[in-house]
Write a protein that holds these residues in place. Structure first.
Motif, PDB file in Angstrom:
ATOM      1  N   PHE A  27       0.656  -1.038   0.094  1.00 28.69           N
ATOM      2  CA  PHE A  27       0.115   0.045  -0.194  1.00 28.69           C
ATOM      3  C   PHE A  27       0.990   1.454   0.516  1.00 28.69           C
ATOM      4  O   PHE A  27       1.790   0.870   0.439  1.00 28.69           O
ATOM      5  N   THR A  28       0.620   2.313  -0.509  1.00 24.17           N
ATOM      6  CA  THR A  28       0.882   3.472  -0.418  1.00 24.17           C
ATOM      7  C   THR A  28       0.796   4.606   0.987  1.00 24.17           C
ATOM      8  O   THR A  28       0.190   4.937   1.733  1.00 24.17           O
ATOM      9  N   SER A  29       2.102   4.506   1.880  1.00 23.29           N
ATOM     10  CA  SER A  29       2.108   4.702   3.538  1.00 23.29           C
ATOM     11  C   SER A  29       1.682   6.276   3.603  1.00 23.29           C
ATOM     12  O   SER A  29       0.909   6.606   4.161  1.00 23.29           O
ATOM     13  N   ASN A  30       1.753   6.970   2.210  1.00 24.24           N
ATOM     14  CA  ASN A  30       0.909   8.230   2.537  1.00 24.24           C
ATOM     15  C   ASN A  30      -0.043   8.777   2.823  1.00 24.24           C
ATOM     16  O   ASN A  30      -0.036   9.102   2.325  1.00 24.24           O
ATOM     17  N   ASP A  54       1.758  13.663   4.074  1.00 28.52           N
ATOM     18  CA  ASP A  54       1.678  15.201   3.509  1.00 28.52           C
ATOM     19  C   ASP A  54       0.637  15.927   3.128  1.00 28.52           C
ATOM     20  O   ASP A  54       1.202  17.446   3.230  1.00 28.52           O
ATOM     21  N   SER A  55      -0.362  15.712   2.979  1.00 28.00           N
ATOM     22  CA  SER A  55      -1.544  16.777   1.933  1.00 28.00           C
ATOM     23  C   SER A  55      -2.323  17.740   3.239  1.00 28.00           C
ATOM     24  O   SER A  55      -2.826  18.975   3.383  1.00 28.00           O
ATOM     25  N   VAL A  71       8.912  12.937  12.918  1.00 23.54           N
ATOM     26  CA  VAL A  71       8.808  11.832  12.410  1.00 23.54           C
ATOM     27  C   VAL A  71       8.937  12.512  11.165  1.00 23.54           C
ATOM     28  O   VAL A  71       8.910  13.817  10.574  1.00 23.54           O
ATOM     29  N   SER A  72       9.034  11.790   9.935  1.00 19.76           N
ATOM     30  CA  SER A  72       9.347  11.948   8.781  1.00 19.76           C
ATOM     31  C   SER A  72       8.832  11.338   8.038  1.00 19.76           C
ATOM     32  O   SER A  72       8.428   9.401   8.122  1.00 19.76           O
ATOM     33  N   ARG A  73       8.643  11.359   6.416  1.00 23.83           N
ATOM     34  CA  ARG A  73       8.223  10.249   5.249  1.00 23.83           C
ATOM     35  C   ARG A  73       9.033  10.588   4.568  1.00 23.83           C
ATOM     36  O   ARG A  73       9.941  11.894   4.046  1.00 23.83           O
ATOM     37  N   ARG A 104      -6.718   9.739   6.162  1.00 28.22           N
ATOM     38  CA  ARG A 104      -4.950  10.559   5.781  1.00 28.22           C
ATOM     39  C   ARG A 104      -4.496  11.660   7.332  1.00 28.22           C
ATOM     40  O   ARG A 104      -3.002  11.701   7.387  1.00 28.22           O
ATOM     41  N   ALA A 105      -4.894  11.910   8.535  1.00 25.91           N
ATOM     42  CA  ALA A 105      -4.534  12.735   9.190  1.00 25.91           C
ATOM     43  C   ALA A 105      -4.322  12.060  10.706  1.00 25.91           C
ATOM     44  O   ALA A 105      -5.607  10.976  10.914  1.00 25.91           O
TER      45      ALA A 105
END
Length: 130
Positions: A27-30, A54-55, A71-73, A104-105
């Motif tokens: 899956f797409t983690s973002n 990110d959005s 934390v970061s991506r 996403r949040a």
């Protein structure tokens, strides 16, 4: 296969640093908020941090790590990171990353509860000791 795999744990002296990685596959983690939890022996699993997509751009930290952890991506490798600095013995535990069931949040205070997460990694051990 949909999974999360943590890495980067180890043994470090107080005041040291570690960077944990949480590699997502299947899956797409973002597309999801991702949380970091830890569990020390005899203790319940506790939330450490949460990173939104990110959005959304909203992250949260529990008070005991605020200012020391971040934390970061990196989306092109589908990986989320937990950078830990100025580590203390009380940071010792197994660290897990987890994907929220949906969304996403990171939503406060729901991000603090493990029941909001539906996919967990296997964990990586962090030991802070002199």
């Amino acid at each position: 296969q949909v999974q999360l795999v943590e890495s980067g744990g180890g043994f470090v002296q107080p005041g040291g640093s570690l960077r944990l990685s949480c590699a997502a596959s299947g899956f797409t983690s973002n597309d999801y908020a991702i949380g970091w939890f830890r569990q020390a022996p005899g203790n319940e699993r506790e939330a450490v941090a949460c990173i939104s997509s990110d959005s959304v751009g909203i992250n949260y930290y529990v008070g005991s790590v605020r200012g020391r952890f971040s934390v970061s991506r990196t989306n092109n490798v589908n990986t989320v990171y937990l950078q830990m600095r100025t580590l203390k013995p009380e940071d010792t535990g197994i660290y897990y990353c987890a994907r929220v069931i949906s969304g996403r949040a990171c939503e406060h205070p729901r991000w603090l509860s493990p029941v909001q997460y539906g996919l967990w990694g296997q964990g990586t051990q962090v030991t802070v000791s002199s």
